[in-house]
Enzyme design. Structure first.
Site, PDB file in Angstrom:
ATOM      1  N   VAL A  23       3.489  13.988  -3.642  1.00 12.72           N
ATOM      2  CA  VAL A  23       2.795  14.962  -2.624  1.00 12.72           C
ATOM      3  C   VAL A  23       1.256  15.085  -2.957  1.00 12.72           C
ATOM      4  CG1 VAL A  23       4.733  16.417  -2.325  1.00 12.72           C
ATOM      5  CG2 VAL A  23       3.123  16.899  -4.319  1.00 12.72           C
ATOM      6  N   GLY A  24       0.656  14.016  -3.301  1.00 12.34           N
ATOM      7  CA  GLY A  24      -0.666  14.005  -3.508  1.00 12.34           C
ATOM      8  C   GLY A  24      -1.210  13.006  -4.312  1.00 12.34           C
ATOM      9  N   LYS A  83      -0.062   4.435  -7.896  1.00  9.22           N
ATOM     10  CA  LYS A  83       0.300   5.926  -8.640  1.00  9.22           C
ATOM     11  C   LYS A  83       1.620   5.982  -9.331  1.00  9.22           C
ATOM     12  CE  LYS A  83       1.296  10.709  -7.922  1.00  9.22           C
ATOM     13  NZ  LYS A  83       1.309  11.781  -7.241  1.00  9.22           N
ATOM     14  N   THR A  92       2.612 -12.774   2.490  1.00 13.83           N
ATOM     15  CA  THR A  92       1.658 -13.338   1.382  1.00 13.83           C
ATOM     16  C   THR A  92       2.494 -14.497   0.842  1.00 13.83           C
ATOM     17  OG1 THR A  92       0.513 -12.428  -0.591  1.00 13.83           O
ATOM     18  CG2 THR A  92       2.954 -11.897  -0.628  1.00 13.83           C
ATOM     19  N   ASP A 144       0.898  -1.301  -0.090  1.00 14.91           N
ATOM     20  CA  ASP A 144      -0.054  -0.071   0.050  1.00 14.91           C
ATOM     21  C   ASP A 144       0.842   1.357  -0.118  1.00 14.91           C
ATOM     22  OD1 ASP A 144      -2.327  -1.921   0.331  1.00 14.91           O
ATOM     23  OD2 ASP A 144      -1.898  -1.675   2.549  1.00 14.91           O
ATOM     24  N   GLN A 156       1.800  -5.823  -3.438  1.00 15.24           N
ATOM     25  CA  GLN A 156       2.020  -5.788  -2.069  1.00 15.24           C
ATOM     26  C   GLN A 156       3.649  -5.319  -1.681  1.00 15.24           C
ATOM     27  OE1 GLN A 156       1.280  -9.478  -3.232  1.00 15.24           O
ATOM     28  NE2 GLN A 156      -0.760  -9.309  -2.356  1.00 15.24           N
ATOM     29  N   LYS A 211       2.455   2.373  -4.892  1.00 15.45           N
ATOM     30  CA  LYS A 211       3.147   1.591  -6.180  1.00 15.45           C
ATOM     31  C   LYS A 211       2.004   2.016  -7.417  1.00 15.45           C
ATOM     32  CE  LYS A 211       2.726  -2.373  -4.515  1.00 15.45           C
ATOM     33  NZ  LYS A 211       2.443  -2.084  -3.356  1.00 15.45           N
ATOM     34  N   GLY A 231      -4.904  -4.294  -4.182  1.00 16.58           N
ATOM     35  CA  GLY A 231      -5.500  -3.405  -5.187  1.00 16.58           C
ATOM     36  C   GLY A 231      -4.817  -2.122  -5.145  1.00 16.58           C
ATOM     37  N   HIS A 232      -4.734  -1.926  -6.466  1.00 14.63           N
ATOM     38  CA  HIS A 232      -3.745  -0.483  -6.730  1.00 14.63           C
ATOM     39  C   HIS A 232      -5.131   0.458  -7.002  1.00 14.63           C
ATOM     40  CE1 HIS A 232       0.030  -1.919  -6.980  1.00 14.63           C
ATOM     41  NE2 HIS A 232       0.086  -2.218  -8.151  1.00 14.63           N
ATOM     42  N   ARG A 285       2.233 -28.773  -7.043  1.00 12.12           N
ATOM     43  CA  ARG A 285       2.099 -29.683  -8.437  1.00 12.12           C
ATOM     44  C   ARG A 285       0.647 -30.290  -8.688  1.00 12.12           C
ATOM     45  NH1 ARG A 285       7.689 -31.994  -7.358  1.00 12.12           N
ATOM     46  NH2 ARG A 285       6.636 -31.663  -5.278  1.00 12.12           N
ATOM     47  N   ASN A 297      -5.531 -10.005  -4.275  1.00  7.47           N
ATOM     48  CA  ASN A 297      -5.622  -9.397  -2.919  1.00  7.47           C
ATOM     49  C   ASN A 297      -5.316  -8.326  -2.970  1.00  7.47           C
ATOM     50  OD1 ASN A 297      -3.171 -10.645  -3.610  1.00  7.47           O
ATOM     51  ND2 ASN A 297      -2.813 -11.709  -1.917  1.00  7.47           N
TER      52      ASN A 297
HETATM   53  P1  GDP Z   1      -0.740   0.520  -3.806  1.00  5.97           P
HETATM   54  O1  GDP Z   1      -1.118  -0.789  -3.845  1.00  5.97           O
HETATM   55  O2  GDP Z   1       0.951   0.583  -3.384  1.00  5.97           O
HETATM   56  O3  GDP Z   1      -0.463   1.239  -5.076  1.00  5.97           O
HETATM   57  O4  GDP Z   1      -1.602   1.606  -2.829  1.00  5.97           O
HETATM   58  P2  GDP Z   1      -2.964   1.702  -2.449  1.00  5.97           P
HETATM   59  O5  GDP Z   1      -3.566   2.011  -4.039  1.00  5.97           O
HETATM   60  O6  GDP Z   1      -3.417   0.713  -1.608  1.00  5.97           O
HETATM   61  O7  GDP Z   1      -2.700   3.135  -1.676  1.00  5.97           O
HETATM   62  C1  GDP Z   1      -2.296   4.087  -2.055  1.00  5.97           C
HETATM   63  C2  GDP Z   1      -3.407   5.320  -2.027  1.00  5.97           C
HETATM   64  O8  GDP Z   1      -2.697   6.401  -1.626  1.00  5.97           O
HETATM   65  C3  GDP Z   1      -4.198   5.484  -3.149  1.00  5.97           C
HETATM   66  O9  GDP Z   1      -5.566   6.054  -2.581  1.00  5.97           O
HETATM   67  C4  GDP Z   1      -3.751   6.640  -3.777  1.00  5.97           C
HETATM   68  O10 GDP Z   1      -4.247   7.699  -4.679  1.00  5.97           O
HETATM   69  C5  GDP Z   1      -2.967   7.537  -2.564  1.00  5.97           C
HETATM   70  N1  GDP Z   1      -1.735   7.979  -2.909  1.00  5.97           N
HETATM   71  C6  GDP Z   1      -0.622   7.798  -3.496  1.00  5.97           C
HETATM   72  N2  GDP Z   1       0.276   8.769  -3.494  1.00  5.97           N
HETATM   73  C7  GDP Z   1      -0.144   9.530  -2.695  1.00  5.97           C
HETATM   74  C8  GDP Z   1       0.476  11.018  -2.508  1.00  5.97           C
HETATM   75  O11 GDP Z   1       1.688  11.216  -2.571  1.00  5.97           O
HETATM   76  N3  GDP Z   1      -0.386  11.767  -1.308  1.00  5.97           N
HETATM   77  C9  GDP Z   1      -1.498  11.122  -0.927  1.00  5.97           C
HETATM   78  N4  GDP Z   1      -2.298  12.068  -0.059  1.00  5.97           N
HETATM   79  N5  GDP Z   1      -2.167  10.094  -1.369  1.00  5.97           N
HETATM   80  C10 GDP Z   1      -1.243   9.280  -2.091  1.00  5.97           C
END
Ligand code: GDP
Length: 426
Positions: free
Chosen positions: A416-417, A23, A241, A18, A226, A21, A45-46, A145, A43
């Site tokens: 940063v977001g 983004k 995992t 989490d 993961q 990755k 989710g991005h 196997r 299991n």
């Molecule tokens: P992943 O499986 O590693 O991609 O992680 P997740 O998707 O579970 O969690 C990442 C969460 O953080 C998502 O909701 C993204 O939109 C958010 N996110 C990613 N980068 C940033 C960041 O730099 N700042 C903030 N505030 N949220 C972020």
């Protein structure tokens, strides 16, 4: 990240997953020709936010959102075709054209309904914190196997007796585990018959496709799911995992040799989170823990489970740098720390009164370590609009410098977001 000599790059989570990755891969995929998922299943989710639309992708690499990128579901992945189809339908609904851009390895193992029943039954007794989606039992069958691979769908008549044996075996196990759930052969066959016409046209020898891309100098991203501390070998066993999430798994799970890989980028949050059970040395007490969770939106993308939150743990990231051979770090969610007056960083551990600089091999020892903290001043200003390092408050830059020093790998990106443009390339 990419240059003339660095065309094949792995992106791994360097904590407990989490890390954002999704983004990072989304941003890097803009410059890539191919994105490959190499392990894990539905299991992980991005979450990717593009403009006003949010996509949650579990089986399909997030690179699919870029129109010129070919996406590969590698042999190391365990595939839940229904989940894949659901994601394809969602992409189509949102106007993403993926035709000819998705290749599924014919060596990938299939998650069948009995794997889910077994997962749910074993979670009741083992309490690892799995998502109950059949991933663990599918990997168990792979290594035992007894697995069913995508290629097996090419001959359904031959598959039926094999499935009959597997279903009978699963039912014996369910009985042993005290579960009343049972799998049924006809239902399993009906499932694979339904999958076949839609899945087979997407399948190929994916390793060969990746190999050709690398040979031709195409820009290839190998995307892990993961995090490193959940790796079945290098993670906090048994709270891990069932696959190799670390960079070594990328070669195996994509079907290329390790010499084809030129760089490994580790994604880390500016703090630490973990979902599920097992030790988390720098876990913050409330109210700080709650504040990190709320500001960071730290709830599982797949399950909605609240994540446990704490401070940056340099021992974890140093370890991830070592076991992955990280050539760079991407620090995400720096903005989540914007309002804190002080930001502690775990620099090392103490174990039973002695210094402990490396990750202990045993989870019980990790549960007993006490982090050594260094408290850095916060910046108490928004970083959301920073696009260059120089735009960041000096305290935030010092914070990043310290993470880099303690971790032993250079910071290459700072996020940063949630939006695509909220990224600093160092
Ligand atoms: P992943 O499986 O590693 O991609 O992680 P997740 O998707 O579970 O969690 C990442 C969460 O953080 C998502 O909701 C993204 O939109 C958010 N996110 C990613 N980068 C940033 C960041 O730099 N700042 C903030 N505030 N949220 C972020």
């Amino acid at each position: 990240m990419f240059d003339a000599r660095t065309t094949c790059v792995v992106v791994v989570g360097a904590q407990w997953g989490d890390e954002g990755k999704g983004k990072l891969v989304d941003v890097l995929a803009e410059r890539a020709d191919m994105v490959v998922r190499y392990q894990g299943g539905a299991n992980a989710g991005h979450t990717v936010v593009t403009g006003e639309t949010q996509f949650i992708l579990q089986q399909i690499p997030s690179g699919i959102l870029h129109p010129r990128v070919t996406c590969i579901v590698g042999n190391g992945v365990v595939l839940d075709p229904d989940q894949l189809f659901t994601e394809l339908d969602q992409l189509a609904e949102k106007g993403i054209d993926f035709s000819g851009r998705l290749v599924v390895s014919d060596r990938a193992h299939l998650v069948l309904a009995y794997h889910k029943l077994l997962d749910q039954a074993s979670e009741k007794s083992q309490n690892i914190g799995t998502t109950g989606r059949g991933i663990g039992p599918t990997y168990e069958d792979k290594y035992g196997r007894r697995g069913i691979r995508v290629a097996d769908l090419r001959d359904l008549a031959a598959l039926r007796p094999v499935l009959a044996e597997r279903v009978a075996r699963a039912n014996r196990l369910l009985e042993l585990m005290g579960s009343t759930a049972r799998a049924a052969l006809d239902a399993q066959m009906a499932l694979v018959e339904r999958w076949t016409p839609r899945l087979l046209p997407l399948t190929a020898d994916a390793g060969l496709v990746v190999h050709h891309a690398v040979k031709r100098g195409k820009r290839v991203l190998l995307e892990g799911a993961q995090g490193s501390l959940l790796d079945v070998d290098h993670g906090t066993y048994p709270f891990v995992t069932s696959s190799n999430t670390t960079a070594g798994g990328a070669a195996v799970g994509a079907g290329i040799g390790p010499t084809a890989i030129h760089g490994v980028l580790g994604v880390v949050k500016a703090y630490t989170t973990r979902v599920g059970n097992g030790p988390l040395p720098t876990e913050a007490d409330d109210p700080e823990g709650r504040r990190l969770r709320e500001l960071g939106g730290e709830f599982g993308a797949v399950t909605g489970r609240p994540r446990r939150c704490g401070w940056f743990d340099a021992t974890v990231v140093r370890y991830a740098v070592r076991v992955n051979g990280l050539t760079g770090l991407a620090v995400t969610k720096l903005d989540v720390l914007d309002t804190f007056a002080e930001v502690p960083v775990g620099t090392a551990y103490r174990l039973d009164g002695s210094a402990c600089e490396e990750m202990p091999s045993e989870v019980d020892l990790l549960g007993r370590v006490k982090p050594v903290y260094e408290v850095l001043p916060g910046w108490r200003r928004s970083t959301a609009d920073a696009r260059r390092l120089g735009d960041l408050p000096v305290e935030a830059r010092r914070y990043l410098d310290r993470l880099e020093e303690l971790s032993g790998a250079p910071v290459r990106y700072v996020s940063v977001g949630t939006r695509r443009d909220q990224i600093i390339e160092v």
